[in-house]
Design a protein around this motif. Structure first.
Motif, PDB file in Angstrom:
ATOM      1  N   ALA A  58       0.899  -0.867   0.020  1.00 35.63           N
ATOM      2  CA  ALA A  58      -0.110  -0.521   0.126  1.00 35.63           C
ATOM      3  C   ALA A  58       1.199   1.111   0.011  1.00 35.63           C
ATOM      4  CB  ALA A  58      -0.275   0.100   1.485  1.00 35.63           C
ATOM      5  N   PRO A  59       0.314   2.440  -0.586  1.00 38.15           N
ATOM      6  CA  PRO A  59       1.384   3.459  -0.622  1.00 38.15           C
ATOM      7  C   PRO A  59       1.443   4.057   0.421  1.00 38.15           C
ATOM      8  CG  PRO A  59      -0.249   4.622  -2.404  1.00 38.15           C
ATOM      9  CD  PRO A  59      -0.787   2.609  -1.761  1.00 38.15           C
ATOM     10  N   ARG A  60       2.120   4.521   1.068  1.00 41.22           N
ATOM     11  CA  ARG A  60       2.230   5.302   2.757  1.00 41.22           C
ATOM     12  C   ARG A  60       1.263   6.198   2.661  1.00 41.22           C
ATOM     13  NH1 ARG A  60       7.504   3.720   3.327  1.00 41.22           N
ATOM     14  NH2 ARG A  60       9.277   4.162   2.082  1.00 41.22           N
ATOM     15  N   GLN A  61       0.570   6.126   4.593  1.00 44.82           N
ATOM     16  CA  GLN A  61      -0.598   6.721   5.124  1.00 44.82           C
ATOM     17  C   GLN A  61      -0.984   6.369   5.118  1.00 44.82           C
ATOM     18  OE1 GLN A  61      -0.158   9.065   7.315  1.00 44.82           O
ATOM     19  NE2 GLN A  61       2.433   8.033   8.402  1.00 44.82           N
ATOM     20  N   THR A  62      -1.804   4.537   3.931  1.00 44.57           N
ATOM     21  CA  THR A  62      -2.711   4.010   4.101  1.00 44.57           C
ATOM     22  C   THR A  62      -3.554   3.396   5.161  1.00 44.57           C
ATOM     23  OG1 THR A  62      -1.880   2.905   2.871  1.00 44.57           O
ATOM     24  CG2 THR A  62      -2.351   4.232   1.744  1.00 44.57           C
ATOM     25  N   PRO A  79      -6.564  -0.764   0.789  1.00 45.43           N
ATOM     26  CA  PRO A  79      -6.843   0.052  -0.110  1.00 45.43           C
ATOM     27  C   PRO A  79      -6.799   1.685   0.780  1.00 45.43           C
ATOM     28  CG  PRO A  79      -8.829  -1.758   0.735  1.00 45.43           C
ATOM     29  CD  PRO A  79      -7.332  -2.091   0.988  1.00 45.43           C
ATOM     30  N   TYR A  80      -7.576   2.752   0.465  1.00 50.31           N
ATOM     31  CA  TYR A  80      -7.968   3.689   0.936  1.00 50.31           C
ATOM     32  C   TYR A  80      -9.760   3.209   1.425  1.00 50.31           C
ATOM     33  CZ  TYR A  80      -5.081   6.399  -1.666  1.00 50.31           C
ATOM     34  OH  TYR A  80      -3.264   6.983  -1.634  1.00 50.31           O
ATOM     35  N   PHE A  81     -10.183   4.523   2.664  1.00 49.92           N
ATOM     36  CA  PHE A  81     -11.490   4.000   3.239  1.00 49.92           C
ATOM     37  C   PHE A  81     -12.461   3.897   1.897  1.00 49.92           C
ATOM     38  CE2 PHE A  81      -9.605   6.294   7.188  1.00 49.92           C
ATOM     39  CZ  PHE A  81      -8.902   4.668   8.245  1.00 49.92           C
ATOM     40  N   THR A  82     -13.171   2.715   2.351  1.00 49.87           N
ATOM     41  CA  THR A  82     -14.559   3.246   1.584  1.00 49.87           C
ATOM     42  C   THR A  82     -15.311   4.936   2.239  1.00 49.87           C
ATOM     43  OG1 THR A  82     -15.925   1.688   3.248  1.00 49.87           O
ATOM     44  CG2 THR A  82     -14.874   1.103   1.579  1.00 49.87           C
ATOM     45  N   LYS A  83     -16.555   4.932   1.859  1.00 45.88           N
ATOM     46  CA  LYS A  83     -17.742   5.818   1.615  1.00 45.88           C
ATOM     47  C   LYS A  83     -18.048   6.066   3.223  1.00 45.88           C
ATOM     48  CE  LYS A  83     -21.150   9.186   0.780  1.00 45.88           C
ATOM     49  NZ  LYS A  83     -22.681   9.358   0.030  1.00 45.88           N
ATOM     50  N   GLY A 103     -10.517  14.208   0.940  1.00 41.33           N
ATOM     51  CA  GLY A 103      -8.959  12.822   0.700  1.00 41.33           C
ATOM     52  C   GLY A 103      -9.751  11.835   0.010  1.00 41.33           C
ATOM     53  N   GLY A 104     -10.624  11.665  -0.635  1.00 38.39           N
ATOM     54  CA  GLY A 104     -10.707  10.133  -1.314  1.00 38.39           C
ATOM     55  C   GLY A 104     -10.912   9.329  -0.758  1.00 38.39           C
ATOM     56  N   GLY A 105     -10.862   8.995   0.506  1.00 35.65           N
ATOM     57  CA  GLY A 105     -10.850   8.183   1.504  1.00 35.65           C
ATOM     58  C   GLY A 105      -9.358   8.008   1.704  1.00 35.65           C
ATOM     59  N   GLN A 106      -8.624   8.419   1.830  1.00 35.78           N
ATOM     60  CA  GLN A 106      -7.079   8.098   2.112  1.00 35.78           C
ATOM     61  C   GLN A 106      -7.322   8.496   3.913  1.00 35.78           C
ATOM     62  OE1 GLN A 106      -4.352   9.599   3.554  1.00 35.78           O
ATOM     63  NE2 GLN A 106      -3.105   9.022   2.121  1.00 35.78           N
ATOM     64  N   PRO A 107      -6.663   7.291   4.235  1.00 30.69           N
ATOM     65  CA  PRO A 107      -6.829   7.990   5.460  1.00 30.69           C
ATOM     66  C   PRO A 107      -5.508   8.990   6.664  1.00 30.69           C
ATOM     67  CG  PRO A 107      -6.492   5.398   4.809  1.00 30.69           C
ATOM     68  CD  PRO A 107      -6.322   6.014   3.478  1.00 30.69           C
ATOM     69  N   GLY A 108      -4.778   8.665   6.189  1.00 30.20           N
ATOM     70  CA  GLY A 108      -4.166   9.619   6.322  1.00 30.20           C
ATOM     71  C   GLY A 108      -4.302  11.372   6.603  1.00 30.20           C
ATOM     72  N   LEU A 109      -5.271  11.569   4.760  1.00 36.50           N
ATOM     73  CA  LEU A 109      -5.568  13.398   4.935  1.00 36.50           C
ATOM     74  C   LEU A 109      -6.836  12.868   5.549  1.00 36.50           C
ATOM     75  CD1 LEU A 109      -4.891  13.723   0.665  1.00 36.50           C
ATOM     76  CD2 LEU A 109      -3.955  15.114   2.410  1.00 36.50           C
ATOM     77  N   THR A 110      -7.819  12.040   5.145  1.00 35.14           N
ATOM     78  CA  THR A 110      -9.182  11.880   5.918  1.00 35.14           C
ATOM     79  C   THR A 110      -8.956  12.674   8.083  1.00 35.14           C
ATOM     80  OG1 THR A 110     -10.416  10.168   4.664  1.00 35.14           O
ATOM     81  CG2 THR A 110     -11.218  10.297   6.431  1.00 35.14           C
ATOM     82  N   ASN A 111      -8.253  11.820   8.364  1.00 31.71           N
ATOM     83  CA  ASN A 111      -8.467  11.741   9.199  1.00 31.71           C
ATOM     84  C   ASN A 111      -7.414  13.787   9.886  1.00 31.71           C
ATOM     85  OD1 ASN A 111      -7.980   9.479  11.882  1.00 31.71           O
ATOM     86  ND2 ASN A 111      -7.319   8.870   9.675  1.00 31.71           N
TER      87      ASN A 111
END
Length: 508
Positions: free
Chosen positions: A41-45, A192-196, A226-234
């Protein structure tokens, strides 16, 4: 009180946490069936957080050992075996409170003896998890290590090494192809990234624990940007509740607008900075992906595409390369946009203000403002557009800059690539609490033109608006043109902008 965690791995005791049951079920199934597999996974996921969860869910039955190769700047085999063994001893003590003395292997093949010794002293079958596997660059040592793992795999029940999990930012196929028959490509897992639903779950946890409520529109905006990207979402949620809406009962769209502005213009966010840094290394390709959407086919065998994908910059959208996270897109757009700031004095002279383009009811007379834009293009088109490839973004950004110059003078905002009605609109104007949707197309065919109109009408309907604007830049038309089309009670304003100039225009 828990909080939104902006740096990982996530501690569920102190941070809001999202379960990934389907992913966890797959991983546990692999372990139960003695499978050796890879995770990427890419970083911060949330990759490390997920793997720590595997440890928690398996440690009663097995002995999960979780180490990292991140700092393995090791030159010789003896040093590798020593550090590898010491890391295992340390992790067993840390996670399981077991203090072991283990014999350090003298040759790589003796790793199987090390595994046997651990099993004998703990009485448990072993799960070996190695994070940042690709960071260890000594190919000779890695090859020997993988051959040792392969040897163990063929007699895994004997050695009691139930599972080996190699974790990386990207695919490990290049490292594993010659040495690692246990690691079947079909059993590669991606985090994967977070779902909605998972994003909403995260936000609802905060609501239940604090009583502070997110407006429904704000939840949508966090999910979309944030597109579900965990780091950005938080990070978005944290900024809202700690800075913008601190001590407020309701987190509103007004709060979110301030947060989004700060992420776009003020904050240095490590996720975003990493994406920009990686994108710089493939500038020509990222420019095409940003400004010529649905043109670059996604093909992981292309090393440039693979590099951007594995570093979380781009993704695959319907077979084409795309920047799937809107906030990433906006930052990349601003970073790579063509440098046309010198045009400011031509776009608005000392006599030009926003006042003539505001109607009596306070709404924006966008058609009148676009007439002013055409006047500018007639003056400067030959300078601005001649010899340009439109994927350079010169058209959309030129329009963006022009509109922003006028609209931001009256506290309005122009947003590029904004999520609306199940898709993305090229430009969205927010002026006096009213939205204006603008779709930009360049040198399109008749079929693409009809598709663009249909798509824009759908956006207008879904956002409960009455009108929208389609701007078509074309090198094949003889002159500028405006068309008004009506679809039931909806209006479509279509402006054709000429881009084919032989020499600078003398039109004033």
């Amino acid at each position: 009180m828990r909080r939104f965690c902006t740096s990982g791995p996530v501690d569920r005791k102190t941070c809001y946490y999202v379960e990934r049951p389907e992913l966890m079920e797959e991983a546990i199934d692999h372990i139960e069936n003695w499978r050796y597999f890879t995770v990427s996974a890419p970083r911060q996921t949330g990759k490390t957080t997920f793997l720590n969860d595997i440890v928690e869910k398996t440690k009663d039955k097995y002995l999960p050992i979780f180490i990292s190769f991140e700092s393995y700047d090791i030159e010789n085999k003896q040093q590798f075996l020593k550090v590898f063994t010491e890391d295992i001893i340390e992790d067993i003590n840390y996670r399981h409170n077991i203090d072991l003395e283990l014999k350090i292997p003298t040759i790589t093949d003796e790793i199987k003896d090390l595994i046997k010794e651990i099993h004998m002293k703990t009485g448990k079958e072993i799960i070996l998890m190695i994070d940042e596997f690709e960071r260890f660059k000594n190919s000779k040592i890695i090859n020997d290590f993988l051959h040792a793992i392969r040897s163990i795999y063929h007699k895994k029940e004997l050695h009691r090494l139930r599972s080996v999990i190699l974790i990386s930012v990207g695919y490990l196929s290049g490292i594993l192809e010659d040495n690692a028959s246990p690691f079947n490509i079909a059993e590669h897992m991606e985090v994967p990234y977070f779902t909605k639903e998972q994003v909403y779950d995260l936000l609802i946890q905060h609501e239940k624990e604090t009583g502070q409520i997110f407006e429904e529109e704000v939840k949508e905006l966090i999910w979309h940007n944030g597109g579900g990207q965990p780091g950005l979402t938080n990070a978005l949620a944290y900024d809202l509740v700690v800075k913008k809406a601190k001590n407020e009962k309701i987190v509103t769209k007004s709060h979110f607008d301030k947060t989004l502005y700060d992420f776009l213009k003020k904050y240095i966010n490590k996720n975003i900075e990493n994406v920009i840094s990686k994108a710089k290394n493939e500038k020509d390709l990222i420019m095409q992906i940003l400004f010529e959407p649905d043109k670059i086919e996604f093909d992981i065998s292309d090393e440039r595409i693979k590099y951007l994908y594995l570093n979380g910059v781009i993704d695959e959208c319907n077979g084409y390369c795309c920047v799937k996270v809107p906030l990433y897109y906006k930052k990349l757009y601003n970073h790579f946009k063509p440098q046309v700031n010198g045009e400011k004095t031509y776009m608005a002279t000392i006599k030009d203000t926003i006042r003539p383009y505001i109607k009596d009811d306070g709404s924006l007379d966008l058609n009148k403002l676009l007439k002013r834009y055409i006047k500018y293009i007639k003056q400067r088109g030959a300078v601005m557009f001649k010899g340009r490839n439109y994927y350079e973004g010169v058209y959309q950004y030129n329009l963006d800059q022009f509109l922003s110059l006028y609209i931001e003078a009256a506290e309005g905002k122009v947003y590029p690539e904004t999520q609306v009605g199940g898709g993305r609109i090229d430009l969205l104007i927010n002026f006096n609490n009213k939205e204006y949707l603008i779709e930009v197309k360049v040198d399109i065919t008749g079929n693409e033109y009809e598709k663009a109109k249909k798509q824009l009408i759908e956006y207008i309907k879904r956002n409960d608006l009455n009108e929208g604007w389609l701007i078509v830049y074309s090198s094949s038309i003889e002159d500028f043109e405006y068309i008004l089309e009506k679809y039931e009670d909806k209006k479509l304003h279509i402006w054709f902008i000429k881009t084919n100039f032989e020499s600078p225009s003398k039109v004033q």
